[in-house]
Write an enzyme that holds these catalytic residues in place. Structure first.
Site, mmCIF file in Angstrom:
data_model
loop_
_atom_site.group_PDB
_atom_site.id
_atom_site.type_symbol
_atom_site.label_atom_id
_atom_site.label_comp_id
_atom_site.label_asym_id
_atom_site.label_seq_id
_atom_site.Cartn_x
_atom_site.Cartn_y
_atom_site.Cartn_z
ATOM 1 N N ASP A 83 -59.397 -80.321 7.149
ATOM 2 C CA ASP A 83 -59.517 -79.593 6.158
ATOM 3 C C ASP A 83 -60.504 -80.275 5.283
ATOM 4 O OD1 ASP A 83 -59.189 -77.512 3.889
ATOM 5 O OD2 ASP A 83 -57.975 -78.976 3.114
ATOM 6 N N ASP A 89 -61.272 -79.669 1.266
ATOM 7 C CA ASP A 89 -60.562 -79.691 -0.069
ATOM 8 C C ASP A 89 -59.378 -80.169 -0.433
ATOM 9 O OD1 ASP A 89 -63.184 -78.591 -1.685
ATOM 10 O OD2 ASP A 89 -62.548 -76.916 -0.809
HETATM 11 P P1 TMP Z 1 -60.428 -75.894 1.792
HETATM 12 O O1 TMP Z 1 -59.899 -75.119 2.827
HETATM 13 O O2 TMP Z 1 -61.359 -76.815 1.911
HETATM 14 O O3 TMP Z 1 -59.051 -76.602 1.265
HETATM 15 O O4 TMP Z 1 -60.762 -74.949 0.510
HETATM 16 C C1 TMP Z 1 -59.732 -74.015 -0.074
HETATM 17 C C2 TMP Z 1 -59.524 -74.434 -1.525
HETATM 18 O O5 TMP Z 1 -60.624 -73.661 -2.242
HETATM 19 C C3 TMP Z 1 -58.042 -73.885 -2.044
HETATM 20 O O6 TMP Z 1 -57.192 -74.974 -2.105
HETATM 21 C C4 TMP Z 1 -58.226 -73.151 -3.084
HETATM 22 C C5 TMP Z 1 -59.926 -73.429 -3.828
HETATM 23 N N1 TMP Z 1 -60.444 -72.360 -4.174
HETATM 24 C C6 TMP Z 1 -61.069 -72.853 -5.695
HETATM 25 O O7 TMP Z 1 -60.646 -73.944 -6.411
HETATM 26 N N2 TMP Z 1 -61.625 -71.959 -6.271
HETATM 27 C C7 TMP Z 1 -62.086 -70.615 -6.043
HETATM 28 O O8 TMP Z 1 -62.556 -69.908 -6.492
HETATM 29 C C8 TMP Z 1 -61.374 -70.419 -4.538
HETATM 30 C C9 TMP Z 1 -61.985 -69.013 -4.161
HETATM 31 C C10 TMP Z 1 -60.626 -71.196 -3.889
HETATM 32 MG MG MG Z 2 -57.508 -78.061 1.468
#
Ligand code: TMP
Ligand code: MG
Length: 291
Positions: A40, A42
């Site tokens: 993953d 974030d």
């Molecule tokens: P990931 O799959 O790379 O972890 O990304 C998903 C992350 O993005 C999740 O933890 C929620 C975050 N997110 C935001 O911070 N702001 C937003 O507007 C959206 C739709 C998701």
């Molecule tokens: Mg994540």
């Protein structure tokens, strides 16, 4: 126990250390040319916090930028304040959260598309942001590259931003492949939509199954190291063909006490409030015989 002293770090929790040992032994026996890494982005490859301050997700990098109006920023913050607590709420089931997560992503992307974001300004926004890869990222990316181990970054974030983060960090090597939400720009380079099927936090399984070609190419690598920070990340490897072993490493960043048990039940190794890649790196070094 294995010759991996980092598994005794205070951040490491394992429900079944023997199982971890067995998986690692099978993998090392099979050889690093049978291994692939699926991660993953974030809050897994990037830091959750630094000096007590939260670090941005791909979406947050845009939220905090001058590419969007203050009205849009306000709306996106409101969405975050509404839906992030739901994302990490251990008292709600995935079935209950799923439609709400679709709602979050859909609304956020609709708002972003209204902002006429210019492609040529994205690199500058990433450069000025507080985005930070976890400590040890260089070793992780470089070591995988040196050993020709494929790294799939599977993210519900924004592909264009994510790529820019790793490009600017100098680690977007040719063994890295990204599945994510990509921006679609018109002929003048202005954001008009997001491409393809939406990837949100709970449909990575479907995303994986749409990309059978990638996993077909990697069919000689049935041993998987999976890195995630959400329980939704556990399905990222569902497209892997003829899987033999999978070792799942989960970062537990937030709401630790509420979520610890569910993480221990589903991840083989849980890293609690660990902002580094020390443990995944030690495992990689072990798998590639550098230890
Ligand atoms: P990931 O799959 O790379 O972890 O990304 C998903 C992350 O993005 C999740 O933890 C929620 C975050 N997110 C935001 O911070 N702001 C937003 O507007 C959206 C739709 C998701
Ligand atoms: Mg994540």
């Amino acid at each position: 126990m294995l010759k991996i002293p980092e598994l005794s770090n205070p951040s490491v929790c394992m429900r079944d250390p023997q199982r971890v040992q067995d998986i690692l032994q099978s993998m090392v026996k099979a050889g690093s040319n049978t291994v692939q890494v699926i991660s993953d982005f974030d809050m897994t490859l990037t830091r959750f916090a630094h000096n007590g301050k939260r670090c941005p997700t791909c979406h947050n990098i845009l939220d905090d930028s001058k590419l969007i109006s203050s009205d849009c920023r306000q709306k996106l913050k409101e969405l975050l304040n509404t839906y992030y607590p739901i994302e990490i709420d251990s008292s709600r089931s995935v079935e209950e959260k799923l439609p709400l997560m679709v709602e979050w992503w859909t609304k956020a992307h609709e708002i972003l598309v209204e902002q006429k974001i210019r492609k040529d300004l994205l690199a500058g926004v990433v450069r000025e942001s507080d985005a930070m890869l976890r400590e040890g990222y260089q070793l992780l990316f470089d070591h995988l590259h040196e050993h020709s181990i494929p790294l799939l970054i599977f993210s519900a974030g924004i592909g264009d931003i994510l790529e820019e983060v790793i490009r600017q960090a100098g680690v977007f090597h040719p063994n890295v492949k990204v599945f994510s939400n990509y921006m679609d720009f018109d002929e003048s380079g202005v954001l008009k939509a997001f491409k393809g099927e939406l990837i949100h936090i709970y449909n990575k399984r479907e995303g994986a199954l749409l990309n059978t070609g990638h996993f077909q190419e990697l069919r000689t690598r049935p041993n998987v190291l999976l890195l995630g920070d959400s329980l939704g990340d556990l399905t990222m490897a569902d497209g892997v063909q003829d899987m033999e072993n999978i070792l799942k490493i989960g970062f537990l960043n937030d709401k630790v006490e509420d979520r610890k048990q569910s993480y221990l039940d589903s991840y083989d190794i849980v890293l609690i409030k660990d902002e580094t890649l020390e443990v995944p790196n030690a495992i990689l070094l072990y798998l590639t015989g550098n230890k």
